[in-house]
Enzyme design. Structure first.
Site, PDB file in Angstrom:
ATOM      1  N   SER A  57       0.841  -1.205   0.000  1.00  0.00           N
ATOM      2  CA  SER A  57       0.000   0.000   0.000  1.00  0.00           C
ATOM      3  C   SER A  57       0.876   1.255   0.000  1.00  0.00           C
ATOM      4  CB  SER A  57      -0.882  -0.021   1.252  1.00  0.00           C
ATOM      5  OG  SER A  57      -1.715   1.110   1.279  1.00  0.00           O
TER       6      SER A  57
ATOM      7  N   HIS B 108       0.199   4.419   0.993  1.00  0.00           N
ATOM      8  CA  HIS B 108       0.172   5.397   2.090  1.00  0.00           C
ATOM      9  C   HIS B 108       0.906   4.945   3.339  1.00  0.00           C
ATOM     10  CE1 HIS B 108      -3.060   3.975   4.966  1.00  0.00           C
ATOM     11  NE2 HIS B 108      -3.389   3.245   3.928  1.00  0.00           N
TER      12      HIS B 108
ATOM     13  N   THR C 197     -10.731   3.879 -14.003  1.00  0.00           N
ATOM     14  CA  THR C 197      -9.621   4.711 -14.464  1.00  0.00           C
ATOM     15  C   THR C 197      -8.521   4.783 -13.410  1.00  0.00           C
ATOM     16  OG1 THR C 197     -11.170   5.996 -15.769  1.00  0.00           O
ATOM     17  CG2 THR C 197      -9.032   7.037 -15.317  1.00  0.00           C
TER      18      THR C 197
ATOM     19  N   CYS D 180      -8.049   1.039  11.521  1.00  0.00           N
ATOM     20  CA  CYS D 180      -9.446   0.913  11.117  1.00  0.00           C
ATOM     21  C   CYS D 180     -10.335   0.565  12.298  1.00  0.00           C
ATOM     22  CB  CYS D 180      -9.606  -0.171  10.064  1.00  0.00           C
ATOM     23  SG  CYS D 180      -8.138  -0.451   9.107  1.00  0.00           S
TER      24      CYS D 180
END
Ligand code: PLP
Length: 389
Positions: A214, A216, A252, A340
């Protein structure tokens, strides 16, 4: 509030939750918001220019992890990559009753997906970890069955930082494949989200079939991640649409974020050695000072076999709900574990799994990063020691 890691006002010690975007990553992204904003799927010349930029970023990442451009699927988050890996392998498998092996300390992106797949009839084995958070290749060997289609084991645990024996697990899976006359072909996925800053993520060295990273978490922007998929591995898409990413992830592509992601990965590899030893020193200092100056505070996980930025502490006489606001008040920004889940006051499944049920509601994860200085650690330690009393 704070200047990317530490100012007089606050000390950010939650780099495992997310990292600031590095200057280098920010700079390379800049042209792709408005100057070169084109859709890489457009067939006109500007669109093809954007396509060229996307290809270059893919190639740069491929060179780092030693994969070909065809083996990299861009997604928007590790959660998406993990969903694609788990659901996509099950969907593509020809097994009537597919079986997945994972561990009981995975990130919720893996565990919640597995639980959801169970509702659809997929059989899942959750391997129990030992008191430091490890599983062994031997446990995987025992759990492998004729119908095993996937083994998914996190390279580094996001809460306690422990490093799993990924290479040995892969070797076991390979032996199982060779010994098997018929049945499913067991593949190996590793969630390398918390490993990418510090450990070897070369897919040839690891031997894995699928790997998630990932952006980030490695000083790149949010909104970009990847799933490495070894050539030849059959994967079914879980999002359908315009067939971007060779049909594996329609939608996209987020060009600025992907360009920033590639640069951040390059930078993190360049800094890896230096940061590993710098953070290891800070981590040692942190742990030693806490253990020497407090009573009733214990380290969760392994002392040696953990990434250098993670310090997970159990405060035996204080609960997380009391500790977090007190830390906030003192300008020390940490978390109870997985980002999370940190707003949901439920006990950590990871701390419970390592047999420390009493600590499951009494644990704080401090995670260091590129901007953490000796001074930050000293100041944070003083605050933490006070709060622990
Ligand atoms: N896997 C691990 C080990 C993580 O630490 C995280 C984020 O906390 C994720 C997966 C999910 O990453 P993302 O935020 O990119 O979906």
């Amino acid at each position: 509030m704070f200047s990317s890691g530490g100012s007089k006002k606050g000390i950010y010690l939650d780099y495992a939750a997310t990292t600031p975007v590095s200057k280098r990553a920010q700079e390379v992204m800049e042209p792709y918001f408005s100057d070169v904003f084109y859709n890489p799927s457009s067939l006109h010349i500007p669109g093809q220019k954007a396509r060229g930029v996307l290809d270059k970023a893919r190639q740069a990442i491929g060179d780092i992890i030693e994969a070909s451009w065809k083996e990299i699927i861009f997604t928007s988050s590790a959660t998406e990559s993990i969903n694609l890996a788990l659901r996509g392998i099950v969907k593509a498998s020809k097994q009537e009753n597919p079986h997945i092996i994972t561990t009981n300390i995975e990130h919720s992106a893996v565990l919640s997906t597995c639980r959801d797949l169970e509702k659809e009839g997929v059989e899942v084995t959750y391997l129990p970890v030992d008191s430091e958070g490890f599983i062994s290749a031997g446990q995987v060997k025992e759990a492998l069955k004729e119908n095993t289609v996937l083994v998914s084991v996190g390279y580094v645990n996001n809460e306690i930082g422990t490093i799993q024996p990924v290479v040995e697990i892969m070797e076991t899976i390979r032996e199982h494949r060779m010994a098997q006359a018929k049945g499913a072909y067991a593949l190996f996925h590793t969630d390398a989200v918390q490993a990418a800053n510090y450990l070897d993520i070369n897919v040839k060295n690891l031997g894995v079939d699928l790997m998630t990273i990932s952006s980030h978490k490695i000083y790149g922007p949010k909104g970009a991640a990847l799933l490495y998929k070894k050539e030849g591995v059959e994967l079914a898409p879980i999002i359908t649409g315009g067939d971007q990413e060779r049909g594996y992830h329609s939608g996209t592509e987020n060009l600025p974020a992907i360009v920033g992601f590639a640069e951040a990965l390059k930078e993190t590899q360049e800094l890896k050695e230096k940061e590993n030893s710098r953070l290891k020193e800070l981590q040692d200092l942190f742990i030693k000072k806490i253990l020497d100056n407090t009573s009733g505070v214990a380290l969760n996980g392994s002392r040696e076999n953990r990434v250098p930025n993670n310090i997970s502490l159990c405060f035996e006489s204080k609960d997380t709900e009391t500790l977090l606001p007190a830390l906030d008040e003192a300008g020390i920004y940490a978390s109870s574990g997985s980002a999370c889940k940190s707003r949901i006051p439920e006990p950590s499944h990871v701390i419970e799994a390592i047999g420390k049920k009493d600590c499951a509601r009494r644990t704080i994860r401090f995670s260091l990063g590129r901007s953490t200085t000796n001074k930050d650690v000293e100041r944070a330690l003083n605050g933490i020691i006070k709060i622990s009393k």
